[in-house]
Design a protein around this motif. Structure first.
Motif, PDB file in Angstrom:
ATOM      1  N   ALA A  20       0.590  -0.832   0.093  1.00 37.45           N
ATOM      2  CA  ALA A  20      -0.193  -0.125  -0.250  1.00 37.45           C
ATOM      3  C   ALA A  20       0.915   1.062   0.012  1.00 37.45           C
ATOM      4  O   ALA A  20       0.874   2.508  -0.987  1.00 37.45           O
ATOM      5  CB  ALA A  20      -0.812  -0.267   1.160  1.00 37.45           C
ATOM      6  N   TRP A  21       1.613   1.068   0.450  1.00 41.39           N
ATOM      7  CA  TRP A  21       3.425   2.361   1.069  1.00 41.39           C
ATOM      8  C   TRP A  21       3.384   2.562  -0.288  1.00 41.39           C
ATOM      9  O   TRP A  21       3.393   3.836  -1.041  1.00 41.39           O
ATOM     10  CB  TRP A  21       4.343   1.543   1.977  1.00 41.39           C
ATOM     11  N   TYR A  22       4.029   1.731  -1.433  1.00 40.64           N
ATOM     12  CA  TYR A  22       4.557   1.590  -2.925  1.00 40.64           C
ATOM     13  C   TYR A  22       3.822   1.950  -3.494  1.00 40.64           C
ATOM     14  O   TYR A  22       4.156   2.837  -4.368  1.00 40.64           O
ATOM     15  CB  TYR A  22       5.762   0.104  -2.655  1.00 40.64           C
ATOM     16  N   ASP A  23       2.401   1.397  -3.473  1.00 41.87           N
ATOM     17  CA  ASP A  23       1.405   2.271  -4.816  1.00 41.87           C
ATOM     18  C   ASP A  23       1.196   3.175  -4.138  1.00 41.87           C
ATOM     19  O   ASP A  23       0.803   3.247  -5.083  1.00 41.87           O
ATOM     20  CB  ASP A  23       0.098   0.265  -4.668  1.00 41.87           C
ATOM     21  N   ALA A  24       1.289   3.981  -3.395  1.00 38.57           N
ATOM     22  CA  ALA A  24       0.800   5.390  -3.240  1.00 38.57           C
ATOM     23  C   ALA A  24       1.692   6.032  -3.264  1.00 38.57           C
ATOM     24  O   ALA A  24       1.511   7.081  -3.724  1.00 38.57           O
ATOM     25  CB  ALA A  24       0.405   5.687  -1.389  1.00 38.57           C
ATOM     26  N   LYS A  25       3.042   5.764  -3.832  1.00 38.41           N
ATOM     27  CA  LYS A  25       3.722   6.316  -4.628  1.00 38.41           C
ATOM     28  C   LYS A  25       4.305   7.213  -5.780  1.00 38.41           C
ATOM     29  O   LYS A  25       3.292   6.180  -6.712  1.00 38.41           O
ATOM     30  CB  LYS A  25       5.576   5.818  -4.523  1.00 38.41           C
ATOM     31  N   SER A  26       5.070   8.059  -6.559  1.00 39.20           N
ATOM     32  CA  SER A  26       4.850   7.683  -7.695  1.00 39.20           C
ATOM     33  C   SER A  26       5.685   7.177  -8.772  1.00 39.20           C
ATOM     34  O   SER A  26       6.502   6.495  -8.216  1.00 39.20           O
ATOM     35  CB  SER A  26       5.740   9.895  -7.616  1.00 39.20           C
ATOM     36  N   GLU A  27       5.264   7.034  -9.981  1.00 41.99           N
ATOM     37  CA  GLU A  27       6.591   6.708 -10.706  1.00 41.99           C
ATOM     38  C   GLU A  27       7.596   6.186 -10.480  1.00 41.99           C
ATOM     39  O   GLU A  27       8.262   5.864 -10.323  1.00 41.99           O
ATOM     40  CB  GLU A  27       5.954   6.334 -12.237  1.00 41.99           C
ATOM     41  N   ASP A  28       8.129   8.314 -10.285  1.00 41.03           N
ATOM     42  CA  ASP A  28       9.512   7.842 -10.091  1.00 41.03           C
ATOM     43  C   ASP A  28      10.235   7.836  -8.431  1.00 41.03           C
ATOM     44  O   ASP A  28      11.331   7.715  -8.495  1.00 41.03           O
ATOM     45  CB  ASP A  28       9.673   9.712 -10.945  1.00 41.03           C
ATOM     46  N   GLU A  29       9.110   7.935  -7.690  1.00 38.08           N
ATOM     47  CA  GLU A  29       9.219   7.335  -6.490  1.00 38.08           C
ATOM     48  C   GLU A  29       9.644   6.081  -6.110  1.00 38.08           C
ATOM     49  O   GLU A  29      10.334   5.961  -5.844  1.00 38.08           O
ATOM     50  CB  GLU A  29       8.144   7.751  -4.917  1.00 38.08           C
ATOM     51  N   GLN A  30       8.452   5.296  -6.636  1.00 37.05           N
ATOM     52  CA  GLN A  30       8.722   4.496  -7.447  1.00 37.05           C
ATOM     53  C   GLN A  30      10.110   3.524  -7.886  1.00 37.05           C
ATOM     54  O   GLN A  30      11.086   2.108  -7.528  1.00 37.05           O
ATOM     55  CB  GLN A  30       7.931   3.128  -8.085  1.00 37.05           C
ATOM     56  N   LEU A  31      10.703   4.130  -8.990  1.00 39.14           N
ATOM     57  CA  LEU A  31      12.192   3.766 -10.129  1.00 39.14           C
ATOM     58  C   LEU A  31      12.973   3.678  -8.706  1.00 39.14           C
ATOM     59  O   LEU A  31      13.734   2.680  -8.587  1.00 39.14           O
ATOM     60  CB  LEU A  31      12.075   4.451 -10.798  1.00 39.14           C
ATOM     61  N   LEU A  32      13.376   5.022  -7.931  1.00 37.41           N
ATOM     62  CA  LEU A  32      14.216   4.983  -6.847  1.00 37.41           C
ATOM     63  C   LEU A  32      13.906   4.241  -5.927  1.00 37.41           C
ATOM     64  O   LEU A  32      15.282   4.018  -5.078  1.00 37.41           O
ATOM     65  CB  LEU A  32      13.400   6.857  -6.613  1.00 37.41           C
ATOM     66  N   ILE A  33      13.000   3.821  -5.490  1.00 38.48           N
ATOM     67  CA  ILE A  33      12.703   2.750  -4.579  1.00 38.48           C
ATOM     68  C   ILE A  33      13.398   1.688  -5.060  1.00 38.48           C
ATOM     69  O   ILE A  33      14.087   0.426  -4.271  1.00 38.48           O
ATOM     70  CB  ILE A  33      11.051   2.742  -4.040  1.00 38.48           C
ATOM     71  N   ASP A  34      13.169   1.041  -6.754  1.00 38.47           N
ATOM     72  CA  ASP A  34      13.126  -0.028  -6.375  1.00 38.47           C
ATOM     73  C   ASP A  34      14.710  -0.012  -6.963  1.00 38.47           C
ATOM     74  O   ASP A  34      15.059  -0.976  -6.781  1.00 38.47           O
ATOM     75  CB  ASP A  34      12.844  -0.440  -8.571  1.00 38.47           C
ATOM     76  N   GLU A  35      15.799   0.897  -7.124  1.00 39.49           N
ATOM     77  CA  GLU A  35      17.155   1.197  -7.782  1.00 39.49           C
ATOM     78  C   GLU A  35      17.183   0.834  -5.952  1.00 39.49           C
ATOM     79  O   GLU A  35      18.483   0.378  -5.945  1.00 39.49           O
ATOM     80  CB  GLU A  35      17.336   2.482  -7.857  1.00 39.49           C
ATOM     81  N   ILE A  36      16.862   1.541  -5.213  1.00 38.94           N
ATOM     82  CA  ILE A  36      17.478   1.261  -3.554  1.00 38.94           C
ATOM     83  C   ILE A  36      17.545   0.036  -3.236  1.00 38.94           C
ATOM     84  O   ILE A  36      18.138  -0.647  -2.824  1.00 38.94           O
ATOM     85  CB  ILE A  36      17.294   2.223  -3.542  1.00 38.94           C
ATOM     86  N   ASN A  37      16.228  -0.799  -3.501  1.00 36.03           N
ATOM     87  CA  ASN A  37      16.087  -2.505  -3.603  1.00 36.03           C
ATOM     88  C   ASN A  37      17.402  -3.053  -4.357  1.00 36.03           C
ATOM     89  O   ASN A  37      17.435  -3.533  -4.093  1.00 36.03           O
ATOM     90  CB  ASN A  37      14.984  -2.422  -4.119  1.00 36.03           C
ATOM     91  N   ASP A  38      17.555  -2.304  -5.842  1.00 38.60           N
ATOM     92  CA  ASP A  38      18.281  -3.348  -6.623  1.00 38.60           C
ATOM     93  C   ASP A  38      20.226  -3.251  -5.715  1.00 38.60           C
ATOM     94  O   ASP A  38      20.204  -4.209  -6.388  1.00 38.60           O
ATOM     95  CB  ASP A  38      17.992  -2.770  -8.079  1.00 38.60           C
ATOM     96  N   ARG A  39      20.146  -2.417  -5.311  1.00 37.77           N
ATOM     97  CA  ARG A  39      21.498  -1.682  -5.453  1.00 37.77           C
ATOM     98  C   ARG A  39      21.896  -1.741  -3.784  1.00 37.77           C
ATOM     99  O   ARG A  39      23.073  -2.262  -3.736  1.00 37.77           O
ATOM    100  CB  ARG A  39      21.884  -0.355  -5.958  1.00 37.77           C
TER     101      ARG A  39
END
Length: 136
Positions: A20-39
């Motif tokens: 729910a927290w992730y889905d509430a983020k904008s697409e750019d914020e989700q991409l940043l979160i994904d990059e943090i998760n990947d790196r």
């Protein structure tokens, strides 16, 4: 030579509250979160992501996934992070191994302090110290 592990991309703590927290983020914020998760080695919970993103924005100026991808250079959980990073960056940039007979004679903290600290930002978060290149 010190090598940096290659983390796998697994979504952290896939709970309903995280989703729910992730889905509430904008697409750019989700991409940043994904990059943090990947790196980053370990997945964060929602609060840790918020804190980490705040540090990225306020201390380094990283606002996007592309910024993070370009800037994040190294991370370590070692006590002497700056020394380890100085040795890592030296051996990576020069593509040379340090001869055994002088390995213990090098003051890697001095190398960090005089040669590399001007080109990199670093901060400690949790158990890890992260190094980011100034030019991203």
């Amino acid at each position: 030579m010190i090598s940096m592990p290659n983390p796998t991309a697994v979504l952290p703590r896939a709970t309903e509250s995280f989703e729910a927290w992730y889905d509430a983020k904008s697409e750019d914020e989700q991409l940043l979160i994904d990059e943090i998760n990947d790196r980053i080695y370990e997945g964060f919970d929602e609060e840790q992501y918020e804190q980490f993103i705040e540090l990225l924005e306020s201390h380094i100026g990283i606002l996007t996934a592309d910024n993070l991808s370009d800037a994040l250079f190294y991370q370590t959980d070692k006590y002497n992070a700056e020394e380890e990073f100085a040795e890592y960056i030296y051996t990576e940039l020069t593509c040379k191994d340090i001869p055994d007979e002088i390995q213990g004679c090098i003051d890697w903290q001095l190398v960090w302090d005089t040669a590399y600290r001007f080109d990199f930002y670093s901060f400690k978060f949790g158990d890890y110290t992260y190094f980011f290149h100034h030019n991203f």
